[in-house]
Enzyme design. Sequence first.
Site, PDB file in Angstrom:
ATOM      1  N   HIS A 146       0.834  -1.209   0.000  1.00 51.41           N
ATOM      2  CA  HIS A 146       0.000   0.000   0.000  1.00 51.41           C
ATOM      3  C   HIS A 146       0.869   1.259   0.000  1.00 51.41           C
ATOM      4  O   HIS A 146       0.998   1.958   1.016  1.00 51.41           O
ATOM      5  CB  HIS A 146      -0.956  -0.008   1.201  1.00 51.41           C
ATOM      6  CG  HIS A 146      -2.050  -1.013   1.064  1.00 51.41           C
ATOM      7  ND1 HIS A 146      -2.074  -2.200   1.779  1.00 51.41           N
ATOM      8  CD2 HIS A 146      -3.162  -1.026   0.274  1.00 51.41           C
ATOM      9  CE1 HIS A 146      -3.161  -2.892   1.446  1.00 51.41           C
ATOM     10  NE2 HIS A 146      -3.831  -2.211   0.527  1.00 51.41           N
ATOM     11  N   ASN A 147       1.448   1.534  -1.152  1.00 47.19           N
ATOM     12  CA  ASN A 147       2.333   2.688  -1.312  1.00 47.19           C
ATOM     13  C   ASN A 147       1.954   3.448  -2.590  1.00 47.19           C
ATOM     14  O   ASN A 147       0.966   3.114  -3.243  1.00 47.19           O
ATOM     15  CB  ASN A 147       3.798   2.232  -1.348  1.00 47.19           C
ATOM     16  CG  ASN A 147       4.029   1.125  -2.374  1.00 47.19           C
ATOM     17  OD1 ASN A 147       3.485   1.162  -3.476  1.00 47.19           O
ATOM     18  ND2 ASN A 147       4.824   0.130  -2.014  1.00 47.19           N
ATOM     19  N   HIS A 186      -7.019   6.585  -3.312  1.00 47.33           N
ATOM     20  CA  HIS A 186      -7.909   5.639  -2.623  1.00 47.33           C
ATOM     21  C   HIS A 186      -7.278   4.959  -1.415  1.00 47.33           C
ATOM     22  O   HIS A 186      -7.987   4.433  -0.554  1.00 47.33           O
ATOM     23  CB  HIS A 186      -8.415   4.576  -3.610  1.00 47.33           C
ATOM     24  CG  HIS A 186      -7.414   3.499  -3.881  1.00 47.33           C
ATOM     25  ND1 HIS A 186      -6.301   3.695  -4.674  1.00 47.33           N
ATOM     26  CD2 HIS A 186      -7.338   2.211  -3.439  1.00 47.33           C
ATOM     27  CE1 HIS A 186      -5.598   2.580  -4.722  1.00 47.33           C
ATOM     28  NE2 HIS A 186      -6.198   1.666  -3.983  1.00 47.33           N
ATOM     29  N   ASP A 187      -5.933   4.936  -1.310  1.00 44.24           N
ATOM     30  CA  ASP A 187      -5.270   4.301  -0.171  1.00 44.24           C
ATOM     31  C   ASP A 187      -4.309   5.261   0.532  1.00 44.24           C
ATOM     32  O   ASP A 187      -3.393   4.816   1.235  1.00 44.24           O
ATOM     33  CB  ASP A 187      -4.482   3.060  -0.633  1.00 44.24           C
ATOM     34  CG  ASP A 187      -5.325   1.793  -0.623  1.00 44.24           C
ATOM     35  OD1 ASP A 187      -6.265   1.714   0.180  1.00 44.24           O
ATOM     36  OD2 ASP A 187      -5.042   0.888  -1.439  1.00 44.24           O
TER      37      ASP A 187
END
Length: 420
Positions: A146-147, A186-187
Amino acid sequence: GDARVRGQTGVVSERRGSYPFIDFRLLNNTTLSGEIGTKKKVKRLLSFQRYFHASRLLRGIVPQASLYLLDEDYLGQARHMLSKVGMWDFDIFLFDRLTNGNSLVTLLCHLFNVHGLIHHFQLDMVTLHRFFVMVQEDYHSQNPYHNAVHAADVTQAMHCYLREPKLASFLTPSDVMLGLLAAAAHDVDHPGVNQPFLIKTKHHLASLYQNVSVLENHHWRSTIGMLRESRLLAHLPKEVTQNIEQQLGSLILATDINRQNEFLIRLKSHLDNQDLRLEDAQDRHFMLQIALKCADICNPCRVWDLSKQWSERVCEEFYRQGDLEQKFELEISPLCNQQKDTIPSIQIGFMTYIVEPLFERWAQFTGNTPLSENMLNHLRRNKAKWRSLLHKQHSSSRSNDHSGQVTGSQEQTLNEEETP
């Protein structure tokens, strides 16, 4: 030079906590928020100076001299890749290296230009650039999965989906901008641990959002904060910006995997009844939600070399959470136990129960276009490869179990051979 001036991969993290693998900026409240805020502003200023050079590439201006690690050869290769940004075999890992860790900013600048969004919304290029930098900087580079590279990958996939004929002919500039912004952000500020971890550690975000779509709500609110701070949309009427903020939230919240069945049932109903009216803004928005959900979990539908890298990265992040849970003497979450949950078994389950049902419906919606067929073919081939690897693991495990041991049948054979 100062490491803070270098690309994302060289940035000295302001977010390091006690544990090297997990970003604890979210998990621990800090009394140094003022100081951190100042450092962040300096970092963003330096980042802007660095990225302004990259933006010259996007305007077709060849720099007179190389800056940091971006030399002429790298810029030329990055520019060539951008000309093929709509191809499904786009290698985001290579693109990230060519842009010195600035894949998300570089990609967004290009796509906003390609889709005519800068002109349509009369966006200030400097302000837009600064906002993209803020988004990229708010991803945690120490997360294996998640980067910002994941965000860039999802954004590139969204670009491909927005070009699907069934959808493209109905989309407004607002739809396109919302799709790209939601994909990019979104993250944002993902801590590298999942919602159950935040709930069982009684994290303040879990309390704030009452244990419902905790991370997705945080991603959305963080994005709105950056939008307002950058004043990117300050020139638009208030009701327009409020609508954009709400729709961004609706799109980002749709990526909550816990809501998968809800969206699948609704999509199946629309397709079975053939009652999707894409002239209707509400139906277009629903299909943007589906497109973003597809983009977010499209890794198994990529070519094997890229898909495998993503699979290893996401499992590494799971295992790090498991190690953390073990350290805190918490129950290890599903898929997070490296001793029991192998990468092939995790991926086969993910493909079977989550990815395949969604992409089969997406293909039904698009009318089995070349892209949809290509994605499903990759998905089937990749699943077969993981099955093969799982079989090899099991064979190897059985072989190791038997090594150095004599089974009953083997013992009987040996005894018979020794009998005169």
